[in-house]
Design an enzyme around this catalytic site. Structure first.
Site, PDB file in Angstrom:
ATOM      1  N   ASP A  26      -0.869 -11.154 -16.049  1.00 14.24           N
ATOM      2  CA  ASP A  26       0.375 -11.484 -15.361  1.00 14.24           C
ATOM      3  C   ASP A  26       0.237 -11.516 -13.839  1.00 14.24           C
ATOM      4  O   ASP A  26       1.191 -11.873 -13.146  1.00 14.24           O
ATOM      5  CB  ASP A  26       1.513 -10.535 -15.785  1.00 14.24           C
ATOM      6  CG  ASP A  26       1.255  -9.076 -15.450  1.00 14.24           C
ATOM      7  OD1 ASP A  26       0.185  -8.760 -14.896  1.00 14.24           O
ATOM      8  OD2 ASP A  26       2.141  -8.250 -15.747  1.00 14.24           O
ATOM      9  N   LYS A  64       5.928 -12.129 -15.023  1.00 16.01           N
ATOM     10  CA  LYS A  64       5.068 -12.805 -14.072  1.00 16.01           C
ATOM     11  C   LYS A  64       3.902 -13.420 -14.821  1.00 16.01           C
ATOM     12  O   LYS A  64       3.575 -12.985 -15.918  1.00 16.01           O
ATOM     13  CB  LYS A  64       4.604 -11.855 -12.974  1.00 16.01           C
ATOM     14  CG  LYS A  64       4.083 -10.502 -13.412  1.00 16.01           C
ATOM     15  CD  LYS A  64       3.843  -9.625 -12.191  1.00 16.01           C
ATOM     16  CE  LYS A  64       3.420  -8.216 -12.586  1.00 16.01           C
ATOM     17  NZ  LYS A  64       4.563  -7.356 -12.951  1.00 16.01           N
ATOM     18  N   THR A  92       7.889   1.530 -14.463  1.00 14.92           N
ATOM     19  CA  THR A  92       8.362   0.170 -14.206  1.00 14.92           C
ATOM     20  C   THR A  92       7.858  -0.823 -15.251  1.00 14.92           C
ATOM     21  O   THR A  92       8.441  -1.883 -15.431  1.00 14.92           O
ATOM     22  CB  THR A  92       7.925  -0.295 -12.809  1.00 14.92           C
ATOM     23  OG1 THR A  92       6.507  -0.118 -12.684  1.00 14.92           O
ATOM     24  CG2 THR A  92       8.615   0.500 -11.724  1.00 14.92           C
ATOM     25  N   ASP A 103      -3.852  -7.867 -18.132  1.00 15.10           N
ATOM     26  CA  ASP A 103      -2.977  -8.478 -19.137  1.00 15.10           C
ATOM     27  C   ASP A 103      -2.518  -9.878 -18.776  1.00 15.10           C
ATOM     28  O   ASP A 103      -1.682 -10.462 -19.469  1.00 15.10           O
ATOM     29  CB  ASP A 103      -1.765  -7.580 -19.412  1.00 15.10           C
ATOM     30  CG  ASP A 103      -0.832  -7.447 -18.222  1.00 15.10           C
ATOM     31  OD1 ASP A 103      -1.309  -7.548 -17.071  1.00 15.10           O
ATOM     32  OD2 ASP A 103       0.380  -7.219 -18.432  1.00 15.10           O
ATOM     33  N   ARG A 139       2.540   4.427 -19.529  1.00 17.23           N
ATOM     34  CA  ARG A 139       1.114   4.352 -19.256  1.00 17.23           C
ATOM     35  C   ARG A 139       0.551   5.754 -19.097  1.00 17.23           C
ATOM     36  O   ARG A 139       1.061   6.551 -18.322  1.00 17.23           O
ATOM     37  CB  ARG A 139       0.836   3.534 -17.986  1.00 17.23           C
ATOM     38  CG  ARG A 139       1.225   2.075 -18.121  1.00 17.23           C
ATOM     39  CD  ARG A 139       0.898   1.298 -16.868  1.00 17.23           C
ATOM     40  NE  ARG A 139       1.387  -0.064 -16.947  1.00 17.23           N
ATOM     41  CZ  ARG A 139       1.347  -0.944 -15.950  1.00 17.23           C
ATOM     42  NH1 ARG A 139       0.835  -0.591 -14.787  1.00 17.23           N
ATOM     43  NH2 ARG A 139       1.824  -2.170 -16.104  1.00 17.23           N
ATOM     44  N   SER A 165      -1.968  -3.095 -17.829  1.00 17.27           N
ATOM     45  CA  SER A 165      -2.041  -4.115 -16.797  1.00 17.27           C
ATOM     46  C   SER A 165      -3.362  -4.091 -16.045  1.00 17.27           C
ATOM     47  O   SER A 165      -4.413  -4.302 -16.628  1.00 17.27           O
ATOM     48  CB  SER A 165      -0.845  -3.976 -15.840  1.00 17.27           C
ATOM     49  OG  SER A 165      -0.791  -5.064 -14.954  1.00 17.27           O
ATOM     50  N   HIS A 166      -3.313  -3.829 -14.747  1.00 13.39           N
ATOM     51  CA  HIS A 166      -4.487  -3.895 -13.885  1.00 13.39           C
ATOM     52  C   HIS A 166      -5.245  -2.576 -13.842  1.00 13.39           C
ATOM     53  O   HIS A 166      -6.245  -2.465 -13.137  1.00 13.39           O
ATOM     54  CB  HIS A 166      -4.055  -4.273 -12.470  1.00 13.39           C
ATOM     55  CG  HIS A 166      -2.987  -3.362 -11.930  1.00 13.39           C
ATOM     56  ND1 HIS A 166      -1.714  -3.351 -12.447  1.00 13.39           N
ATOM     57  CD2 HIS A 166      -3.004  -2.429 -10.958  1.00 13.39           C
ATOM     58  CE1 HIS A 166      -0.986  -2.453 -11.801  1.00 13.39           C
ATOM     59  NE2 HIS A 166      -1.746  -1.876 -10.899  1.00 13.39           N
ATOM     60  N   THR A 176      11.389  -3.433  -7.061  1.00 14.06           N
ATOM     61  CA  THR A 176      10.146  -3.765  -7.743  1.00 14.06           C
ATOM     62  C   THR A 176      10.346  -3.640  -9.253  1.00 14.06           C
ATOM     63  O   THR A 176      10.938  -2.683  -9.734  1.00 14.06           O
ATOM     64  CB  THR A 176       9.025  -2.840  -7.270  1.00 14.06           C
ATOM     65  OG1 THR A 176       8.796  -3.062  -5.873  1.00 14.06           O
ATOM     66  CG2 THR A 176       7.736  -3.104  -8.029  1.00 14.06           C
ATOM     67  N   LYS A 236       4.595  -1.221 -23.774  1.00 17.49           N
ATOM     68  CA  LYS A 236       5.835  -1.693 -23.156  1.00 17.49           C
ATOM     69  C   LYS A 236       6.642  -2.448 -24.201  1.00 17.49           C
ATOM     70  O   LYS A 236       6.071  -3.203 -24.996  1.00 17.49           O
ATOM     71  CB  LYS A 236       5.513  -2.605 -21.966  1.00 17.49           C
ATOM     72  CG  LYS A 236       6.751  -3.165 -21.261  1.00 17.49           C
ATOM     73  CD  LYS A 236       6.380  -3.956 -20.022  1.00 17.49           C
ATOM     74  CE  LYS A 236       5.653  -5.243 -20.339  1.00 17.49           C
ATOM     75  NZ  LYS A 236       5.557  -6.138 -19.152  1.00 17.49           N
ATOM     76  N   ARG A 281       2.512   3.754  -1.499  1.00 22.08           N
ATOM     77  CA  ARG A 281       2.277   2.386  -1.032  1.00 22.08           C
ATOM     78  C   ARG A 281       3.024   2.162   0.269  1.00 22.08           C
ATOM     79  O   ARG A 281       4.218   2.444   0.373  1.00 22.08           O
ATOM     80  CB  ARG A 281       2.713   1.376  -2.090  1.00 22.08           C
ATOM     81  CG  ARG A 281       1.751   1.380  -3.274  1.00 22.08           C
ATOM     82  CD  ARG A 281       2.009   0.315  -4.292  1.00 22.08           C
ATOM     83  NE  ARG A 281       0.888   0.253  -5.223  1.00 22.08           N
ATOM     84  CZ  ARG A 281       0.929  -0.325  -6.417  1.00 22.08           C
ATOM     85  NH1 ARG A 281       2.051  -0.907  -6.827  1.00 22.08           N
ATOM     86  NH2 ARG A 281      -0.128  -0.329  -7.188  1.00 22.08           N
ATOM     87  N   GLU A 340       6.261 -11.071  -6.458  1.00 28.14           N
ATOM     88  CA  GLU A 340       6.061  -9.733  -5.929  1.00 28.14           C
ATOM     89  C   GLU A 340       4.770  -9.703  -5.113  1.00 28.14           C
ATOM     90  O   GLU A 340       3.807 -10.412  -5.439  1.00 28.14           O
ATOM     91  CB  GLU A 340       5.955  -8.704  -7.051  1.00 28.14           C
ATOM     92  CG  GLU A 340       7.200  -8.584  -7.903  1.00 28.14           C
ATOM     93  CD  GLU A 340       7.046  -7.554  -9.012  1.00 28.14           C
ATOM     94  OE1 GLU A 340       8.059  -6.964  -9.394  1.00 28.14           O
ATOM     95  OE2 GLU A 340       5.907  -7.363  -9.486  1.00 28.14           O
ATOM     96  N   GLU A 341       4.764  -8.843  -4.096  1.00 24.79           N
ATOM     97  CA  GLU A 341       3.572  -8.732  -3.255  1.00 24.79           C
ATOM     98  C   GLU A 341       2.370  -8.221  -4.027  1.00 24.79           C
ATOM     99  O   GLU A 341       1.232  -8.392  -3.593  1.00 24.79           O
ATOM    100  CB  GLU A 341       3.861  -7.811  -2.069  1.00 24.79           C
ATOM    101  CG  GLU A 341       4.411  -6.438  -2.424  1.00 24.79           C
ATOM    102  CD  GLU A 341       3.439  -5.519  -3.118  1.00 24.79           C
ATOM    103  OE1 GLU A 341       2.262  -5.553  -2.739  1.00 24.79           O
ATOM    104  OE2 GLU A 341       3.843  -4.779  -4.028  1.00 24.79           O
ATOM    105  N   SER A 342       2.608  -7.599  -5.179  1.00 22.39           N
ATOM    106  CA  SER A 342       1.516  -7.036  -5.967  1.00 22.39           C
ATOM    107  C   SER A 342       0.859  -8.088  -6.842  1.00 22.39           C
ATOM    108  O   SER A 342       0.407  -7.800  -7.945  1.00 22.39           O
ATOM    109  CB  SER A 342       2.025  -5.873  -6.826  1.00 22.39           C
ATOM    110  OG  SER A 342       3.120  -6.272  -7.619  1.00 22.39           O
ATOM    111  N   ASP A 360      -5.539 -10.513 -13.914  1.00 26.38           N
ATOM    112  CA  ASP A 360      -5.762  -9.099 -14.156  1.00 26.38           C
ATOM    113  C   ASP A 360      -5.872  -8.782 -15.638  1.00 26.38           C
ATOM    114  O   ASP A 360      -6.012  -9.675 -16.477  1.00 26.38           O
ATOM    115  CB  ASP A 360      -4.640  -8.280 -13.522  1.00 26.38           C
ATOM    116  CG  ASP A 360      -3.307  -8.445 -14.238  1.00 26.38           C
ATOM    117  OD1 ASP A 360      -3.065  -9.546 -14.775  1.00 26.38           O
ATOM    118  OD2 ASP A 360      -2.513  -7.484 -14.277  1.00 26.38           O
TER     119      ASP A 360
END
Length: 539
Positions: free
Chosen positions: A277, A372, A17, A275, A21, A112-113, A340, A125, A492, A359-361, A273
């Site tokens: 976002d 984001k 997504t 990066d 990674r 990212s995180h 997502t 990316k 999840r 997003e919920e994340s 986080d």
């Protein structure tokens, strides 16, 4: 002079997504990073004479891959590469840089995180000219190319000094090293009322988690907004994030949570986080879930100058709670429920159909960029606090009294064997037709489906985006496998209970979701399939 390097394909370079990674050691295999970067260049048109943006979150291997990518960009015909000083660019700042420079696209080097370091994670990316992640069709073409690639192109040139601003020439291409913060900070000043925030006398704590937002938060919060020196904690980006997991949730930002729950807590707490976002929002004695934060930001966005004319629409990912739906209904604007992945929001933003997305994340953003944006969310919260003269807790209570409350949590089962996770989801999908009308853990299932999305901008269809179980009364559970990990699978489970205005609005979330947790296990057989009796992370 361009040099052609023979290579052979790797079979595991399918982007998720948010790009590719893998563990650092995977990327350190001969030609691994080069194969992927060259595959990007092979599938995009218009490279001759174009500008490319490159930057990342400062994690281990960033500098090495940036040097390789610069030489490869020169060999592939780009005229200019813009790189953040030190190889640094937050993901939202990279999006803004691509847009403001009229670049063909950009390479964002981040996982990212996910944790960083020699034994941890790395990622690449590609973002397109609108500043957003490459759409699915580009990702599919990229993956196809990685399976057939037989060469990559480079030029023989020394490494660029990434720490000195200015221009140098590599091959026939100009490399421009720029301040990674200034353009982004200037954009934020056009969106928010900095004088009002300064005048409000707020106190805050911001945890940059030794990740990319440290320099951004120091410049904006401490220098431009006048918050006290030391407001930004863990503000120096480190290649291994100080040995910590740069995920702004209550597990990995627990020290911030403790600060905000203390008797002498500041007015506002936030984190971002790896990066930059994502965001975590905590008021004094009040944690705000990302789903609630999206709804509250949308309901109050008109208080910030950049959104004074109102919203054209609100978009949320399917697993995100329906709290924003009720705001959209009251505002009389459309609500879009997407799969997502921020690329789905990008189409809506480009078409002028939505203004704020989330997003919920822990990701929220707007039409100012196509990613984001963690600091954007923090600044919008600060603008709202200054304009309303209320605490975070007061704003939350007022919101729930108006709209009702969506009690919400996400349970992550990490590192599940991939075959086991796939078997669970396959069995769940196979049971969908028989679920409506069934009562589980005292809850009656209203409907159940495997979410599919038809993009209203181009009519493209994305199927199998997660299983939704909707109960009578507005509560639900969602199951999906995450595409952001590097080992095994992450199951999840998203749990949501709606309590209408006038109902029980200030109860413990765990207590309010207990019956839905029980129903989720009974429906999906989580313990039976995985052997796990509890999630690894609850957010």
């Amino acid at each position: 002079m361009t040099r052609t390097v023979p290579t052979t394909p790797y079979t595991d370079q399918k982007p998720g997504t948010s790009g590719l990674r893998k563990k650092v050691k995977v990327f350190q295999q001969p030609n691994y990073a080069e194969n992927f970067v060259q595959s990007v260049f092979d599938v995009i048109d218009g490279k001759a004479g174009a500008t490319l943006v490159i930057g990342g979150d400062g994690r281990y291997l960033n500098r090495d891959v940036i040097q390789k990518a610069i030489r490869m960009a020169a060999a592939n015909g780009f005229a200019r590469v813009v790189v953040g000083r030190g190889g640094l660019l937050s993901t939202p700042a990279a999006s803004h840089m691509i847009r403001s420079r009229g670049a063909l696209g950009g390479l964002v080097l981040s996982a990212s995180h996910n944790p960083g370091g020699p034994d941890e994670d790395f990622g690449i990316k590609y973002n397109i000219a609108n500043g957003g992640p490459a759409p699915e069709q580009v990702g599919d073409a990229l993956y196809a190319r990685t399976k057939t690639i037989d060469r990559w192109l480079t030029v023989d040139a020394p490494d660029v000094d990434l720490d000195s601003m200015g221009e140098v020439v590599v091959g026939d291409m100009v490399v421009e090293i720029v301040d990674p913060v200034q353009d982004y900070a200037a954009l934020m000043e056009t969106l928010f009322d900095f004088p009002a925030i300064r005048a409000a006398g707020l106190t805050m704590a911001f945890d940059a988690m030794h990740a990319i937002t440290g320099p951004y938060a120091t410049e904006i919060l401490e220098r431009r907004l006048g918050f006290a020196h030391g407001t930004v904690r863990n503000g120096t980006p480190l290649e291994d994030f100080g040995g910590h997991h740069p995920d702004p949730n209550l597990v990995h930002a627990h020290a911030l949570y403790e600060t905000m729950m203390a008797p002498d807590a500041p007015d506002f707490g936030a984190a971002s986080d790896g990066d930059g976002d994502r965001n975590l929002i905590i008021g004094r004695h009040r944690f705000v879930t990302p789903s609630d934060s999206l709804a509250m930001l949308a309901a109050n966005a008109h208080l910030a100058p950049g959104y004074a004319d109102g919203l054209r629409g609100i978009a949320r990912s399917m697993p995100t709670s329906a709290a924003a739906d009720r705001v959209a209904q009251r505002l009389g604007v459309p609500i879009y429920e997407t799969p997502t992945g921020w690329k789905f929001f990008g189409n809506l933003l480009d078409a002028g159909m939505a203004t704020i997305c989330g997003e919920e994340s822990a990701g929220t953003g707007s039409d100012h960029v196509r990613e984001k944006d963690g600091l954007w969310a923090v600044l919008l919260w600060l603008n709202i606090l200054a304009a309303r003269g209320q605490s975070v807790d007061g704003i939350a209570r007022d919101h729930w009294a108006t709209y009702g409350r969506n009690y919400y949590a996400r349970h992550d089962y990490e590192g599940v064997d991939t075959e086991t996770a796939d078997a669970l989801m396959t069995a769940l999908r196979g049971a969908l037709a028989a679920l409506p009308g069934r009562t589980v853990a005292g809850l009656t299932i209203f409907t159940a489906d495997d979410f599919a999305y038809t993009d209203p901008t181009d009519q493209s269809v994305s199927s199998h985006q997660g299983v939704r179980i909707l109960f009578e009364g507005g509560s639900r559970v969602v199951f999906r496998l995450s595409g952001t990990g590097t080992t095994g699978a992450t199951l999840r489970v998203y749990l949501e209970r709606y309590e209408p205005a006038g109902g029980d609005l200030d109860r413990d979330t765990g207590d309010m979701l207990a019956d839905i947790v029980a129903a989720a296990d009974e429906i999906a057989g989580i313990v039976r399939h995985t052997g796990r009796h509890a999630p690894d992370v609850v957010t």
